[in-house]
Design a protein around this motif. Structure first.
Motif, PDB file in Angstrom:
ATOM      1  N   LEU A  42       0.860  -1.179   0.000  1.00 26.76           N
ATOM      2  CA  LEU A  42       0.000   0.000   0.000  1.00 26.76           C
ATOM      3  C   LEU A  42       0.895   1.227   0.000  1.00 26.76           C
ATOM      4  N   LEU A  43       0.719   2.097  -0.967  1.00 27.54           N
ATOM      5  CA  LEU A  43       1.430   3.367  -1.006  1.00 27.54           C
ATOM      6  C   LEU A  43       0.458   4.397  -0.441  1.00 27.54           C
ATOM      7  N   VAL A  44       0.658   4.722   0.832  1.00 30.06           N
ATOM      8  CA  VAL A  44      -0.283   5.572   1.558  1.00 30.06           C
ATOM      9  C   VAL A  44       0.157   7.029   1.452  1.00 30.06           C
ATOM     10  N   HIS A  45      -0.680   7.835   0.827  1.00 28.71           N
ATOM     11  CA  HIS A  45      -0.432   9.268   0.646  1.00 28.71           C
ATOM     12  C   HIS A  45      -1.191   9.993   1.755  1.00 28.71           C
ATOM     13  N   VAL A  46      -0.450  10.460   2.768  1.00 28.75           N
ATOM     14  CA  VAL A  46      -1.054  11.103   3.936  1.00 28.75           C
ATOM     15  C   VAL A  46      -0.934  12.614   3.787  1.00 28.75           C
ATOM     16  N   ALA A  47      -2.060  13.312   3.900  1.00 25.33           N
ATOM     17  CA  ALA A  47      -2.084  14.767   3.740  1.00 25.33           C
ATOM     18  C   ALA A  47      -2.902  15.399   4.851  1.00 25.33           C
ATOM     19  N   GLY A  48      -2.711  16.713   5.030  1.00 24.96           N
ATOM     20  CA  GLY A  48      -3.524  17.472   5.975  1.00 24.96           C
ATOM     21  C   GLY A  48      -2.948  17.569   7.365  1.00 24.96           C
ATOM     22  N   PHE A  49      -1.636  17.658   7.484  1.00 23.95           N
ATOM     23  CA  PHE A  49      -1.005  17.754   8.800  1.00 23.95           C
ATOM     24  C   PHE A  49      -1.332  19.093   9.447  1.00 23.95           C
ATOM     25  N   GLN A  50      -1.743  19.048  10.713  1.00 22.01           N
ATOM     26  CA  GLN A  50      -2.029  20.270  11.449  1.00 22.01           C
ATOM     27  C   GLN A  50      -0.737  20.959  11.864  1.00 22.01           C
ATOM     28  N   GLU A  51       0.249  20.182  12.251  1.00 21.44           N
ATOM     29  CA  GLU A  51       1.559  20.703  12.646  1.00 21.44           C
ATOM     30  C   GLU A  51       2.629  19.800  12.038  1.00 21.44           C
ATOM     31  N   PRO A  52       3.802  20.360  11.735  1.00 11.88           N
ATOM     32  CA  PRO A  52       4.884  19.555  11.130  1.00 11.88           C
ATOM     33  C   PRO A  52       5.760  18.875  12.178  1.00 11.88           C
ATOM     34  N   THR A  53       5.135  18.309  13.202  1.00 11.65           N
ATOM     35  CA  THR A  53       5.882  17.710  14.306  1.00 11.65           C
ATOM     36  C   THR A  53       5.375  16.311  14.606  1.00 11.65           C
ATOM     37  N   GLY A  54       6.133  15.598  15.408  1.00  9.12           N
ATOM     38  CA  GLY A  54       5.683  14.309  15.924  1.00  9.12           C
ATOM     39  C   GLY A  54       5.999  13.126  15.039  1.00  9.12           C
ATOM     40  N   THR A  55       5.198  12.082  15.215  1.00 13.09           N
ATOM     41  CA  THR A  55       5.405  10.805  14.549  1.00 13.09           C
ATOM     42  C   THR A  55       4.131  10.385  13.836  1.00 13.09           C
ATOM     43  N   LEU A  56       4.315   9.781  12.678  1.00 15.25           N
ATOM     44  CA  LEU A  56       3.202   9.223  11.923  1.00 15.25           C
ATOM     45  C   LEU A  56       3.254   7.709  12.088  1.00 15.25           C
ATOM     46  N   LYS A  57       2.149   7.117  12.529  1.00 18.10           N
ATOM     47  CA  LYS A  57       2.062   5.674  12.729  1.00 18.10           C
ATOM     48  C   LYS A  57       0.976   5.130  11.821  1.00 18.10           C
ATOM     49  N   LEU A  58       1.334   4.150  11.005  1.00 20.28           N
ATOM     50  CA  LEU A  58       0.380   3.530  10.098  1.00 20.28           C
ATOM     51  C   LEU A  58       0.260   2.057  10.441  1.00 20.28           C
ATOM     52  N   SER A  59      -0.957   1.579  10.569  1.00 18.62           N
ATOM     53  CA  SER A  59      -1.216   0.171  10.855  1.00 18.62           C
ATOM     54  C   SER A  59      -2.094  -0.395   9.753  1.00 18.62           C
ATOM     55  N   VAL A  60      -1.767  -1.614   9.328  1.00 17.88           N
ATOM     56  CA  VAL A  60      -2.562  -2.257   8.282  1.00 17.88           C
ATOM     57  C   VAL A  60      -3.250  -3.486   8.874  1.00 17.88           C
ATOM     58  N   TYR A  61      -4.508  -3.667   8.471  1.00 15.76           N
ATOM     59  CA  TYR A  61      -5.344  -4.766   8.958  1.00 15.76           C
ATOM     60  C   TYR A  61      -5.859  -5.560   7.774  1.00 15.76           C
ATOM     61  N   GLY A  62      -5.960  -6.881   7.956  1.00 16.43           N
ATOM     62  CA  GLY A  62      -6.475  -7.752   6.915  1.00 16.43           C
ATOM     63  C   GLY A  62      -7.987  -7.866   6.989  1.00 16.43           C
ATOM     64  N   ASP A  63      -8.538  -8.673   6.097  1.00 15.22           N
ATOM     65  CA  ASP A  63      -9.986  -8.823   5.967  1.00 15.22           C
ATOM     66  C   ASP A  63     -10.529  -9.744   7.056  1.00 15.22           C
ATOM     67  N   ASN A  64     -10.470  -9.276   8.296  1.00 11.79           N
ATOM     68  CA  ASN A  64     -11.010  -9.993   9.440  1.00 11.79           C
ATOM     69  C   ASN A  64     -11.640  -8.957  10.371  1.00 11.79           C
ATOM     70  N   PRO A  65     -12.879  -8.561  10.090  1.00 13.82           N
ATOM     71  CA  PRO A  65     -13.516  -7.485  10.854  1.00 13.82           C
ATOM     72  C   PRO A  65     -13.560  -7.713  12.359  1.00 13.82           C
ATOM     73  N   SER A  66     -13.492  -8.965  12.828  1.00 10.45           N
ATOM     74  CA  SER A  66     -13.567  -9.213  14.266  1.00 10.45           C
ATOM     75  C   SER A  66     -12.330  -8.704  15.016  1.00 10.45           C
ATOM     76  N   VAL A  67     -11.200  -8.538  14.323  1.00 12.02           N
ATOM     77  CA  VAL A  67      -9.993  -8.023  14.985  1.00 12.02           C
ATOM     78  C   VAL A  67      -9.511  -6.708  14.366  1.00 12.02           C
ATOM     79  N   TYR A  68     -10.340  -6.126  13.504  1.00 14.48           N
ATOM     80  CA  TYR A  68     -10.010  -4.843  12.884  1.00 14.48           C
ATOM     81  C   TYR A  68      -9.886  -3.773  13.965  1.00 14.48           C
TER      82      TYR A  68
END
Length: 168
Positions: A42-68
Motif C-alpha cells: 500500500l502506497l499511503v499518501h497522507v495529507a492534511g497535517f495540522q503541525e509539522p511535528t511528531g510521529t506518523l504511525k500507520l497500521s494495516v489490517y487484513g480482511d477480518n472485521p472481528s480483529v479490525y
C-alpha cells in the motif's frame, strides 16, 4: 528511517499503475523497497497535517472485521517522523493480494500516546465523528493486487465538539 527517491524508470512504472508521478516523491518507511519493486503493498499518501511535528504511525489490517483496529489484528505497523506540513508517501508491504484497511495516527507531540490533540484517518477517508471514531472495515477496505495500491488518507483532528481537517 530510509528515504527512497523514485528514478525515472520507477516513475514511469507508477504512471502505468495509475499512481501520481507529478514530482519525484520521496517514499518513506522501512517497507519502501516493496513499493519500488512492485510487490503487493500500500502506497499511503497522507495529507492534511495540522503541525509539522511528531510521529506518523500507520497500521494495516487484513480482511477480518472481528480483529479490525485491535492490536492482535494488526498485520504491520510503520512509524516515521513527520517531515513537514506537506503530504507524505509511506509504503506498507502486505502479505499478498487481498483486502486491507489502513489506520493512520499522527502523534502530534511524539509521546507515544493517543492524545485529544492528535490526528488520524483511515484508508478511503470514511466519515468519523466524536460518537463514532472507528469506521467499519468495509468502509476503509482497499483491494490490493500483485503491485502497490495507492491509498489517500486525509488527516482529521478534534476541534471542540467536531472532527475535521486541520485548521490554519
Amino acid at each position: 528511517m530510509r528515504e527512497y527517491r523514485f528514478p525515472l524508470i520507477a516513475g514511469a512504472a507508477l504512471a502505468a499503475l495509475g499512481l501520481s508521478t507529478s514530482a519525484p516523491a520521496a517514499v518513506v518507511g522501512s517497507d519502501a523497497p516493496a513499493c519500488m519493486v512492485g510487490r503487493p503493498s500500500l502506497l499511503v499518501h497522507v495529507a492534511g497535517f495540522q503541525e509539522p511535528t511528531g510521529t506518523l504511525k500507520l497500521s494495516v489490517y487484513g480482511d477480518n472485521p472481528s480483529v479490525y483496529l485491535k492490536k492482535e489484528g494488526r498485520l504491520r505497523r510503520i512509524k516515521v517522523p513527520v517531515r513537514g506540513r506537506g503530504p507524505m508517501d509511506v509504503c506498507i508491504a502486505v502479505p499478498g493480494s487481498g483486502r486491507y484497511a489502513v489506520a493512520v495516527h499522527h502523534d502530534l507531540n511524539g509521546n507515544g500516546e493517543k492524545d485529544r490533540h492528535d490526528g488520524g484517518g483511515y484508508s478511503n477517508n470514511p466519515p468519523v465523528s466524536l460518537l463514532n471514531m472507528r469506521p467499519p472495515f468495509a468502509r476503509a477496505a482497499v483491494n490490493v493486487g500483485r503491485s502497490p495500491a495507492r491509498v489517500d488518507v486525509r488527516l482529521l483532528y478534534v476541534h471542540g465538539l467536531t472532527v475535521g481537517p486541520a485548521r490554519s
